[in-house]
Design an enzyme around this catalytic site. Sequence first.
Site, PDB file in Angstrom:
ATOM      1  N   SER A  19       0.815  -1.214   0.000  1.00 44.79           N
ATOM      2  CA  SER A  19       0.000   0.000   0.000  1.00 44.79           C
ATOM      3  C   SER A  19       0.852   1.268   0.000  1.00 44.79           C
ATOM      4  CB  SER A  19      -0.880  -0.004   1.244  1.00 44.79           C
ATOM      5  OG  SER A  19      -1.617   1.179   1.319  1.00 44.79           O
ATOM      6  N   ASN A  67       8.799   9.048   4.739  1.00 39.65           N
ATOM      7  CA  ASN A  67       7.728   9.709   4.011  1.00 39.65           C
ATOM      8  C   ASN A  67       6.698  10.251   4.974  1.00 39.65           C
ATOM      9  OD1 ASN A  67       4.813   8.446   3.736  1.00 39.65           O
ATOM     10  ND2 ASN A  67       6.232   6.722   4.030  1.00 39.65           N
ATOM     11  N   SER A  68       6.071  11.330   4.505  1.00 36.96           N
ATOM     12  CA  SER A  68       4.964  11.921   5.242  1.00 36.96           C
ATOM     13  C   SER A  68       3.934  12.346   4.197  1.00 36.96           C
ATOM     14  CB  SER A  68       5.455  13.125   6.040  1.00 36.96           C
ATOM     15  OG  SER A  68       4.388  13.662   6.782  1.00 36.96           O
ATOM     16  N   GLY A  70       0.705  11.477   4.220  1.00 33.29           N
ATOM     17  CA  GLY A  70      -0.526  11.869   4.896  1.00 33.29           C
ATOM     18  C   GLY A  70      -1.779  11.330   4.235  1.00 33.29           C
ATOM     19  N   ASN A  97      -6.777  -1.278   1.220  1.00 34.81           N
ATOM     20  CA  ASN A  97      -6.127  -0.816   2.451  1.00 34.81           C
ATOM     21  C   ASN A  97      -6.952   0.340   3.013  1.00 34.81           C
ATOM     22  OD1 ASN A  97      -4.092   1.207   3.800  1.00 34.81           O
ATOM     23  ND2 ASN A  97      -3.045  -0.765   3.844  1.00 34.81           N
ATOM     24  N   ASN A 124      -5.850  -0.739   8.066  1.00 33.91           N
ATOM     25  CA  ASN A 124      -4.619  -0.019   8.365  1.00 33.91           C
ATOM     26  C   ASN A 124      -4.784   0.707   9.695  1.00 33.91           C
ATOM     27  OD1 ASN A 124      -2.393   1.637   8.410  1.00 33.91           O
ATOM     28  ND2 ASN A 124      -2.863   2.700   6.504  1.00 33.91           N
ATOM     29  N   CYS A 127      -0.862   3.850  10.158  1.00 31.09           N
ATOM     30  CA  CYS A 127      -0.225   4.949   9.423  1.00 31.09           C
ATOM     31  C   CYS A 127       0.250   6.020  10.396  1.00 31.09           C
ATOM     32  CB  CYS A 127      -1.176   5.578   8.413  1.00 31.09           C
ATOM     33  SG  CYS A 127      -0.386   6.968   7.566  1.00 31.09           S
ATOM     34  N   THR A 190       5.430   1.531   8.492  1.00 30.65           N
ATOM     35  CA  THR A 190       6.683   2.273   8.689  1.00 30.65           C
ATOM     36  C   THR A 190       6.953   2.590  10.160  1.00 30.65           C
ATOM     37  OG1 THR A 190       5.452   4.296   8.270  1.00 30.65           O
ATOM     38  CG2 THR A 190       6.630   3.332   6.418  1.00 30.65           C
TER      39      THR A 190
HETATM   40  C1  LIG Z   1       5.489   6.671   0.180  1.00 30.92           C
HETATM   41  C2  LIG Z   1       4.850   5.633   1.036  1.00 30.92           C
HETATM   42  C3  LIG Z   1       3.470   5.655   1.246  1.00 30.92           C
HETATM   43  C4  LIG Z   1       2.850   4.685   2.046  1.00 30.92           C
HETATM   44  N1  LIG Z   1       1.484   4.716   2.203  1.00 30.92           N
HETATM   45  C5  LIG Z   1       0.871   3.731   2.916  1.00 30.92           C
HETATM   46  C6  LIG Z   1      -0.555   3.668   3.021  1.00 30.92           C
HETATM   47  O1  LIG Z   1      -1.266   4.498   2.449  1.00 30.92           O
HETATM   48  N2  LIG Z   1      -1.107   2.653   3.762  1.00 30.92           N
HETATM   49  C7  LIG Z   1      -0.332   1.696   4.388  1.00 30.92           C
HETATM   50  O2  LIG Z   1      -0.866   0.799   5.023  1.00 30.92           O
HETATM   51  N3  LIG Z   1       1.018   1.727   4.279  1.00 30.92           N
HETATM   52  C8  LIG Z   1       1.630   2.716   3.565  1.00 30.92           C
HETATM   53  N4  LIG Z   1       3.006   2.722   3.447  1.00 30.92           N
HETATM   54  C9  LIG Z   1       3.780   1.674   4.127  1.00 30.92           C
HETATM   55  C10 LIG Z   1       4.151   0.539   3.187  1.00 30.92           C
HETATM   56  O3  LIG Z   1       3.010  -0.103   2.671  1.00 30.92           O
HETATM   57  C11 LIG Z   1       5.027  -0.477   3.907  1.00 30.92           C
HETATM   58  O4  LIG Z   1       4.316  -1.001   5.002  1.00 30.92           O
HETATM   59  C12 LIG Z   1       6.332   0.102   4.431  1.00 30.92           C
HETATM   60  O5  LIG Z   1       6.854   1.048   3.514  1.00 30.92           O
HETATM   61  C13 LIG Z   1       7.380  -0.970   4.719  1.00 30.92           C
HETATM   62  O6  LIG Z   1       7.703  -1.700   3.558  1.00 30.92           O
HETATM   63  P1  LIG Z   1       8.960  -1.350   2.602  1.00 30.92           P
HETATM   64  O7  LIG Z   1      10.132  -1.183   3.482  1.00 30.92           O
HETATM   65  O8  LIG Z   1       9.028  -2.472   1.639  1.00 30.92           O
HETATM   66  O9  LIG Z   1       8.610  -0.045   1.934  1.00 30.92           O
HETATM   67  C14 LIG Z   1       3.634   3.692   2.662  1.00 30.92           C
HETATM   68  C15 LIG Z   1       5.017   3.681   2.449  1.00 30.92           C
HETATM   69  C16 LIG Z   1       5.627   4.616   1.655  1.00 30.92           C
HETATM   70  C17 LIG Z   1       7.111   4.564   1.448  1.00 30.92           C
END
Ligand SMILES: Cc1cc2nc3c(=O)[nH]c(=O)nc-3n(C[C@H](O)[C@H](O)[C@H](O)COP(=O)(O)O)c2cc1C
Lengths: 301, 244
Positions: A19, A67-68, A70, A97, A124, A127, A190
């Site tokens: 997501s 990231n932020s 939002g 999600n 979720n 966040c 994150t």
């Molecule tokens: C730019 C960005 C936006 C994200 N937006 C969401 C989101 O909308 N909903 C969510 O559950 N996780 C969100 N995540 C978290 C990712 O889905 C993931 O859980 C997290 O980045 C860890 O995995 P990775 O290290 O492979 O990126 C976001 C991550 C990034 C980097």
Amino acid sequence: MTKVNICGIEFKNPVIAASGTFGFGREFEEYYAIEKLGGISTKGLTLNKRDGNKGIRIYETASGLMNSIGLQNPGVSGFIKDELPFMESKDTVILANLGGSTLDDYLQGIELLNETSVHMIELNISCPNVKEGGMAFGIKCDTASQVVKEAKKISKKPMIVKLSPNAENIKDMAYACVEAGADGLSLINTFNALAIDIYKRKPIFNNITAGLSGPCIKPIALRMVYEVNQVVNVPIIGLGGIMTAEDAIEFIMAGATAIQVGSANFVNPTISIDIIEGIEKFMEKEGVKSLEEIRGIIGRF
Amino acid sequence: MAETYKDGIIYSNTEISPNIYEIILEGDFEGKPGQFYMVRGWNGLDPFLPRPISIADLENGRIKLLYEVRGKGTHIISKLKKGDKLSILGPLGNGFNIKEEGKIALITGGVGIAPMLYLAKNLFAEIDIFSGFRSNAYFLDQIRPYVKNTFIATEDGSTGHKGFVTELFDPSKYDVVYTCGPTPMMEVVMKMCKGKVPVYVSMENRMACGIGACLGCTVETTRGMERVCKEGPVFKGEEVVLHD
Ligand SMILES: Cc1cc2nc3c(=O)[nH]c(=O)nc-3n(C[C@H](O)[C@H](O)[C@H](O)COP(=O)(O)O)c2cc1C
Ligand SMILES: Cc1cc2nc3c(=O)[nH]c(=O)nc-3n(C[C@H](O)[C@H](O)[C@H](O)COP(=O)(O)OP(=O)(O)OC[C@H]3O[C@@H](n4cnc5c(N)ncnc54)[C@H](O)[C@@H]3O)c2cc1C
Ligand code: FES
């Protein structure tokens, strides 16, 4: 060979786009047929459309990024109207999600999603980038448990809950969510993190802290998947810093049924295809007939 | 279907002014003026993200990039030599509208001059260019054959007008304006042009994916938050919401 089943839903392979790193798939469809993926988790949806955060939204760090964003998204109804038809036209599992800032937000969102073709809901509660929202539910077991219980009561779809590594205790949190009815878990979202502009003497992000992801979090994510696998009996989707097929297999050996690829999509838009092919090669080379054989193998030591 | 990252073989990588490099890649590349490529000049994950760089020129499939060394990524790229590889993804973004006619002004600040050579070559109009620099002027020699008048400003007065380039510019003399440079400079240009002359701005923002997936690069527009890498980088001035 690489098929997996989660809560009665079949995935052609264990690789799911995470997501927030994959939009609704459209951008990646320009680079490869996205139905090659086991599944896609949508950009985090909220009941109402959100514009997301102001100021710097992306900041690079050693072996990862912060990231932020939002939760900028078109809202559940906007998603159903404008994005879902495209996703439905691809033969892959769709995980919606869903985030929220109140219990009622979650419940209304689920009601709308119940009437659609999405295969699963990924709740979720993790966040870190929205005020009084999302993660607030994912820190303490009792609040998490309450949302999951109410959401599960009305959800017509299998529901997996996405856990935050910022939870007070990941094992207790996982256990509480499963007790409350979660059909599966995905972890992790994150990490709450900080970066400072030393010349301006200010935090980089308007919200001061932001979410850290990428290879720098992988060993911790892996440990959490391993620990959670010790205490629950539902399928786990593991993620956090996965860049290669080897990383993915580590997560499976730690107990994950499937994995998600997040930040890696920014390094190379076709990286998930490399990971799917790499898993197949590994299985051939090592004589692994099904992923079942190696799942959670670490827990047995 | 668009191609994912591919290698460009470096034909040359030259420092044309202190900290300003021009790189030429062999290959069969495409793109429109104002579009950009995501660039990686290193193997492995440090730096983690690719860097967005505009197309400075494209000729017979050879691509030219002009870049300023700012931090780790561009520093690594500046050390690459002829025959080395640069991994690139693109062309990305919308690019400039090249159908405009009449008298056109190009206004640039610093390395914002990068996309202007390819733009000037593709505009069929009378063009003046206004370029501001901190100190040394660069790249203008290559652009001069495609423009009528060149106006230069430097902050230290070493070349041309001492001060900001916007001090040399009179919007009432032009039919269309294109600008690229630091955001504060572009804001001044937008304010000067407001209600007088249409202006196209090439916006900058930090990017992660470059393809529209992460929503990291958005800017506020009259239509809501839009992605610099997808709906942009070029926006109409009146669409961009400015904050004081
Ligand atoms: C730019 C960005 C936006 C994200 N937006 C969401 C989101 O909308 N909903 C969510 O559950 N996780 C969100 N995540 C978290 C990712 O889905 C993931 O859980 C997290 O980045 C860890 O995995 P990775 O290290 O492979 O990126 C976001 C991550 C990034 C980097
Ligand atoms: C569409 C687009 C086209 C661009 N075209 C060019 C070009 O043709 N030539 C050129 O020299 N530069 C261009 N840039 C800016 C370039 O991407 C940044 O200078 C570069 O990413 C810095 O990388 P670095 O590793 O050297 O610096 P880093 O170590 O990442 O950062 C050093 C400093 O650079 C600044 N910075 C970092 N990322 C960006 C960014 N995306 N935009 C602006 N500033 C940033 C920050 O102030 C930071 O403190 C463009 C940017 C965009 C968005
Ligand atoms: S850089 Fe990811 S959306 Fe623009």
